[in-house]
Design a protein around this motif. Sequence first.
Motif, PDB file in Angstrom:
ATOM      1  N   SER A 212      89.371   1.732  -4.703  1.00  0.00           N
ATOM      2  CA  SER A 212      87.918   1.672  -4.548  1.00  0.00           C
ATOM      3  C   SER A 212      87.307   3.066  -4.452  1.00  0.00           C
ATOM      4  O   SER A 212      86.271   3.354  -5.082  1.00  0.00           O
ATOM      5  CB  SER A 212      87.561   0.867  -3.295  1.00  0.00           C
ATOM      6  OG  SER A 212      88.032  -0.456  -3.383  1.00  0.00           O
ATOM      7  N   ALA A 215      87.377   4.780  -7.791  1.00  0.00           N
ATOM      8  CA  ALA A 215      86.290   4.283  -8.640  1.00  0.00           C
ATOM      9  C   ALA A 215      84.955   4.894  -8.219  1.00  0.00           C
ATOM     10  O   ALA A 215      84.138   5.275  -9.071  1.00  0.00           O
ATOM     11  CB  ALA A 215      86.223   2.760  -8.573  1.00  0.00           C
ATOM     12  N   GLY A 218      84.756   8.493  -9.431  1.00  0.00           N
ATOM     13  CA  GLY A 218      84.479   8.524 -10.862  1.00  0.00           C
ATOM     14  C   GLY A 218      83.042   8.154 -11.183  1.00  0.00           C
ATOM     15  O   GLY A 218      82.416   8.759 -12.070  1.00  0.00           O
ATOM     16  N   TYR A 219      82.515   7.185 -10.461  1.00  0.00           N
ATOM     17  CA  TYR A 219      81.115   6.786 -10.667  1.00  0.00           C
ATOM     18  C   TYR A 219      80.177   7.950 -10.343  1.00  0.00           C
ATOM     19  O   TYR A 219      79.237   8.240 -11.098  1.00  0.00           O
ATOM     20  CB  TYR A 219      80.795   5.586  -9.781  1.00  0.00           C
ATOM     21  CG  TYR A 219      79.336   5.206  -9.762  1.00  0.00           C
ATOM     22  CD1 TYR A 219      78.754   4.513 -10.826  1.00  0.00           C
ATOM     23  CD2 TYR A 219      78.527   5.549  -8.670  1.00  0.00           C
ATOM     24  CE1 TYR A 219      77.409   4.173 -10.802  1.00  0.00           C
ATOM     25  CE2 TYR A 219      77.183   5.213  -8.644  1.00  0.00           C
ATOM     26  CZ  TYR A 219      76.631   4.525  -9.704  1.00  0.00           C
ATOM     27  OH  TYR A 219      75.292   4.191  -9.690  1.00  0.00           O
ATOM     28  N   HIS A 223      81.824   9.261 -14.936  1.00  0.00           N
ATOM     29  CA  HIS A 223      82.900   9.032 -15.896  1.00  0.00           C
ATOM     30  C   HIS A 223      82.596   7.818 -16.773  1.00  0.00           C
ATOM     31  O   HIS A 223      81.737   6.988 -16.452  1.00  0.00           O
ATOM     32  CB  HIS A 223      84.237   8.844 -15.168  1.00  0.00           C
ATOM     33  CG  HIS A 223      84.931  10.135 -14.889  1.00  0.00           C
ATOM     34  ND1 HIS A 223      85.723  10.772 -15.823  1.00  0.00           N
ATOM     35  CD2 HIS A 223      84.936  10.937 -13.794  1.00  0.00           C
ATOM     36  CE1 HIS A 223      86.190  11.895 -15.314  1.00  0.00           C
ATOM     37  NE2 HIS A 223      85.733  12.022 -14.077  1.00  0.00           N
ATOM     38  N   PRO A 225      84.181   4.667 -19.722  1.00  0.00           N
ATOM     39  CA  PRO A 225      85.053   3.492 -19.688  1.00  0.00           C
ATOM     40  C   PRO A 225      86.542   3.819 -19.603  1.00  0.00           C
ATOM     41  O   PRO A 225      87.302   3.072 -18.990  1.00  0.00           O
ATOM     42  CB  PRO A 225      84.724   2.773 -21.000  1.00  0.00           C
ATOM     43  CG  PRO A 225      83.349   3.230 -21.353  1.00  0.00           C
ATOM     44  CD  PRO A 225      83.259   4.640 -20.878  1.00  0.00           C
ATOM     45  N   TYR A 228      87.721   4.058 -16.007  1.00  0.00           N
ATOM     46  CA  TYR A 228      87.829   2.792 -15.276  1.00  0.00           C
ATOM     47  C   TYR A 228      88.986   1.939 -15.798  1.00  0.00           C
ATOM     48  O   TYR A 228      89.675   1.269 -15.024  1.00  0.00           O
ATOM     49  CB  TYR A 228      86.506   2.029 -15.351  1.00  0.00           C
ATOM     50  CG  TYR A 228      85.388   2.772 -14.656  1.00  0.00           C
ATOM     51  CD1 TYR A 228      85.309   2.801 -13.265  1.00  0.00           C
ATOM     52  CD2 TYR A 228      84.444   3.475 -15.386  1.00  0.00           C
ATOM     53  CE1 TYR A 228      84.306   3.504 -12.618  1.00  0.00           C
ATOM     54  CE2 TYR A 228      83.435   4.184 -14.751  1.00  0.00           C
ATOM     55  CZ  TYR A 228      83.376   4.202 -13.367  1.00  0.00           C
ATOM     56  OH  TYR A 228      82.396   4.918 -12.726  1.00  0.00           O
ATOM     57  N   VAL A 232      91.461   3.732 -12.941  1.00  0.00           N
ATOM     58  CA  VAL A 232      91.231   2.744 -11.889  1.00  0.00           C
ATOM     59  C   VAL A 232      92.076   1.494 -12.126  1.00  0.00           C
ATOM     60  O   VAL A 232      92.818   1.048 -11.238  1.00  0.00           O
ATOM     61  CB  VAL A 232      89.735   2.393 -11.791  1.00  0.00           C
ATOM     62  CG1 VAL A 232      89.507   1.317 -10.726  1.00  0.00           C
ATOM     63  CG2 VAL A 232      88.916   3.642 -11.464  1.00  0.00           C
TER      64      VAL A 232
END
Length: 289
Positions: A212, A215, A218-219, A223, A225, A228, A232
Amino acid sequence: MDKPIGTWLLYWPCAWGITMAAYHSALPVSGWAWNLALFGTGALVMRGAGCTINDLWDRNIDKKVDRTKMRPLASGEIKPIQALTFLGGQLSLGLAVLTQLNWYSIALGASSLSLVVLYPLMKRITYWPQFVLGLAFNWGALLGSSAVLGVCDWTVALPLYAGSVAWTIVYDTIYAHQDKADDVDAGVKSTALLFGTATKPILTAFSASFVSLLALSGYLNHHGPAFYALSVGGAAAHLAWQLRTADLESRESCWRVFRSNRDLGAIVGSGMLVDYALLLADSGGAGAI
């Protein structure tokens, strides 16, 4: 050098921090590669220094355990003053690597040394030495960011760092299950002994925290696709495999699963790298040199 998994586990958070910062700043490939090589050298040297510090702290404990009583310090083959001299050489090499960075990063890197020194003591006073190890081993997630950007992007780097600490608790608890009988005899503590039969459910929660926070990092770094899907999703799948297949009563199984975290590090790094490569490609290759 005999068991390089420790170096890999120290290196991967550095590589993640560098690659995420390189993506954020569209760093030329030459700068990204230079930082990876520099931090790789530093990981090798400082992991070795950590081993020396650990053996200095533990030499009297190691004498009591059949598995460790023939280690050089425990057996008397090497004297403490010799080990301290060797440690001085290792730390000097580490300082030489650190001074290749900007002043902000030099100060940030030097501030982690207390964690490296204190970690081996923690197993004597707390059942959470794995948490302290995580604080020390994942400092590169912060340092990699500052090495590339000149200052640490705390918004991105802190979730990555916190998640990586959770990851360390997962893999080092599995590792500690190899030694739990010896640890009881030696009078030292670990999360393996603390969690006991509840280890897998607890490590599932720490694994979910890592995924989590990864992620989230990265958000916040914007970042795409690939991050993820590969970083992730790949981390979630690999950790699920680890917890499903690990036999916590088998030394061989624990070692195999622990060592597989080298591959998890590469999986997480792969999504970051793909996003970085796509960014450079979209810029027409202008950042490639």
